[in-house]
Design an enzyme around this catalytic site. Structure first.
Site, PDB file in Angstrom:
ATOM      1  N   ASP A 389      33.755  37.692  40.332  1.00  0.00           N
ATOM      2  CA  ASP A 389      34.474  38.808  40.937  1.00  0.00           C
ATOM      3  C   ASP A 389      33.878  39.170  42.295  1.00  0.00           C
ATOM      4  OD1 ASP A 389      36.315  40.868  41.096  1.00  0.00           O
ATOM      5  OD2 ASP A 389      35.853  41.666  39.107  1.00  0.00           O
ATOM      6  N   ASP A 459      45.074  43.178  39.277  1.00  0.00           N
ATOM      7  CA  ASP A 459      44.667  44.092  38.209  1.00  0.00           C
ATOM      8  C   ASP A 459      45.872  44.808  37.609  1.00  0.00           C
ATOM      9  OD1 ASP A 459      42.000  43.535  38.163  1.00  0.00           O
ATOM     10  OD2 ASP A 459      41.429  45.132  39.542  1.00  0.00           O
TER      11      ASP A 459
END
Ligand code: GLA
Length: 640
Positions: A389, A459
């Site tokens: 990430d 997301d």
């Protein structure tokens, strides 16, 4: 360029050229590579006699894919240093005076990545770009020029896509004489690169394509190109394990027991891997701390990581883990020990974003430490997947190691550092499945695709919002690259409630997995999981390898979405239809299929009906209204 004397002129003249049957790799950069078939590379050698700057313009064509790649290598052959202040990787001049053109770009934000936007090309320069240090949520390193009448399947399209993950500029200019210039390269803002005598600079590659069959033609070129010539590793051609990720299930509030309960349920329903997301290290119970301290938090995972992984493996599941190796929290042992490892301007308090700073990956010792921290965890037990990430943009640009006249190199050196780290990781763990991610999809670009065959798309896991995000993503990227999960409802990004079945159908377009607490969802949803995982196994080969065709766009029509994947041999196809809002007293929708053979006859699996490919493509098939909002259908065709 800028010379030591402060002059900016440069004149590159032809010296010689060569054509070679290979494609030289670009040092330190991701780039496309030839497959088994031939490619031809034209290298033009140019020189500026006054400054001693030389340039190689590198063009490669591929036998089976309709693209041209282009990159540039600059070298200083003189004694005095030369400062590069703007390096575009590709420049395309189109001498088209009579036709009008549009440009197409992909715009976005967190939770709304890669939304297609089309507008008329007017006089002057129109551009999109990023100066955030990553390719970004906001704009995508892509631009296409479309003839004004171009549609999904007709008309001319010229695409440019950048194999790079940092600052970029993508620009189209309509000149005073109505000619068009398209350019793409590293964004010149805050960019200065010093070339000492004998030093070279490689500019990242642009993949250019031309289609006379509208957007679909462009899409097929990019999909084939990336599947064959950019994605690497053993998972490139393989079905990916169906994973369950605990992020939306637990956020930071988990421990070994909770994870094992999820794993146990998952193993009974056909799920193949448990991924432990953010919060397993340091004392991280929210996002304010511990990035950089990659040591297991034994309060959450008593007995350590191996104990957990062994138990997960014993249930028949693989194990995956989350890292954010490029970051450092001010509240971390790493920061207390090495405050100068964060990118910052001396004497200035840097801006925090998600409570964190960015590590200065231009420095070797910082890269080495980041690599060793990740590698130590991966060596400690059987970890088969990493979600890498990157949750903030770069700001307050400054590196303590770079001299004043090289500070402008930091953005690019940072990206090179990320690439070097990921290359090392793959070399050390060749069987690892890597998924890149950046606050959702802020670094979904061809550069990262060279290292990881899949990237987390967004997301926003709501099935309806995903239709738009995935349409923009599928415009350029093979479906096998899109991280897509079934999540819980009301959806965590926007509170919408959609049927579990629809969530499964929409996630099926991508890598497919789950992101919910499987121990807490309604029983009727849980009961659908075995059929969904079976559906993934049934269709994933087709979805990964086939040709994707766009039939209707919810982004455009505001009411329904339809796309299909047809196998290359045209013997099988899968159509996904999503009715977003239901309408009373409404007729069936006629859906004209694409990519079938007009000579073939196809059996519709659900009804047994047999129809010719010509009928399905010309007359289409009727889809009756579905009962309720957010409903979907899959239609499977096989050769009769
Ligand atoms: C990012 C990712 C999410 C999750 C969180 C963890 O936002 O996109 O999927 O991993 O970080 O902090």
């Amino acid at each position: 360029i800028r010379t030591v004397g402060g002059h900016v002129g440069v004149q590159l003249n032809y010296v010689s050229h060569e054509i070679v049957k290979e494609k030289p790799a670009l040092p330190g950069l991701p780039s496309t590579f030839p497959g088994e078939e031939d490619c031809d590379t034209l290298i033009l050698h140019l020189e500026d006699q006054t400054t001693g700057l030389t340039a190689e313009l590198i063009y490669t064509t591929f036998e089976k894919v309709d693209v041209i790649t282009r990159s540039v290598i600059l070298k200083n052959t003189a004694e005095q240093p030369i400062y590069l202040t703007k390096v575009m990787s590709a420049c395309l001049d189109l001498d088209c005076t009579d036709e009008k053109y549009d440009i197409l770009t992909l715009h976005g934000s967190w939770g709304r990545e890669r939304q297609m936007e089309r507008r008329s090309l007017m006089h002057g320069k129109q551009s999109v770009g990023s100066v955030r240090g990553e390719s970004s949520h906001q704009e995508h390193p892509f631009i296409a020029l479309l003839s004004e009448n171009a549609t999904q399947d007709t008309g001319e399209v010229y695409g440019m896509h950048f194999v790079y993950s940092g600052n970029f500029l993508a620009q189209a200019e309509l000149s005073q004489f109505d000619s068009i210039r398209m350019t793409m390269g590293i964004h010149p803002e805050n960019f200065v690169w010093k070339l000492e005598q004998g030093e070279s600079f490689a500019a990242p590659e642009v993949v250019m394509t031309y289609s006379s069959e509208g957007l679909s033609g462009m899409t097929h070129h990019y999909h084939d190109m990336y599947r064959e010539h950019l994605i690497r590793g053993e998972y490139r051609d393989k079905k990916r394990p169906i994973l369950i990720n605990n992020w939306e299930a637990t956020y930071f509030d988990f421990n070994t027991d909770k994870l094992l309960k999820i794993a146990k349920q998952a193993s009974k329903l056909g799920i193949e891997m448990l991924v432990m997301d953010d919060g397993w290290f340091g004392h991280r119970n929210d996002d304010s701390t511990s990035l950089g301290d990659w040591k297991v938090n034994e309060q959450k995972l008593p007995g350590g990581l191996k104990l957990l992984v062994d138990q997960v493996n014993a249930m028949g599941l693989k194990f995956g883990i989350w890292f954010e190796p490029e970051m450092i929290s001010p509240d971390s042992d790493l920061y207390r020990e090495h405050p100068d490892w964060a990118i910052s301007i001396p004497g200035r308090v840097g801006s925090l974003c998600r409570n964190q700073y960015v590590l200065d990956l231009s420095r070797k010792e910082v890269r080495d430490h980041a690599f060793e921290s990740v590698a130590a965890v991966l060596h400690s037990t059987n970890i088969e997947y990493v979600k890498w990430d990157m949750n903030r943009q770069l700001s307050d640009l400054g590196s303590v190691e770079l001299p004043a006249d090289r500070q402008g190199e930091l953005y690019h050196r940072y990206v090179l550092g990320v690439y070097e780290l990921q290359e090392r990781l793959l070399a050390e763990f060749p069987h690892l499945l890597l998924e890149n991610c950046s606050g959702g999809g802020a670094r979904f670009d061809p550069g990262m695709l060279y290292y990881s065959p899949q990237i987390w798309c967004s997301d926003d896991t709501d099935a309806i919002e995903r239709l738009k995000i995935q349409e923009g993503t599928m415009l350029l990227y093979p479906l096998s690259t899109m991280g897509a999960h079934v999540s819980d409802c009301p959806n965590h990004a926007l509170g919408r409630v959609t049927p579990f079945e629809t969530r499964g159908h929409v996630a099926l377009a991508g890598t497919f997995g789950y992101e919910l607490d499987i121990t807490k969802i309604p029983e009727e949803d849980r009961q659908q999981i075995p059929a969904q995982t079976a559906m993934y196994h049934k269709y994933n080969d087709l979805i990964r390898r086939g040709d994707y065709w766009r039939i209707a766009s919810y982004l455009e029509n505001g009411s329904y979405d339809c796309y299909m994947v047809a196998s290359k041999d045209k013997k099988e196809a899968l159509i996904t239809y999503v009715q977003v809002l239901s309408r009373p007293n409404f007729h069936s929708r006629r859906v004209r299929l694409k990519g079938l053979s007009p000579e073939n006859r196809y059996r519709i699996e659900e009804t047994g009906e047999v129809l010719g490919g010509d009928v399905l493509m010309q007359a289409g098939m009727l889809i009756a209204p579905l009962w309720g909002d957010y409903r979907s259908r899959l239609i499977h065709l096989t050769e009769a």
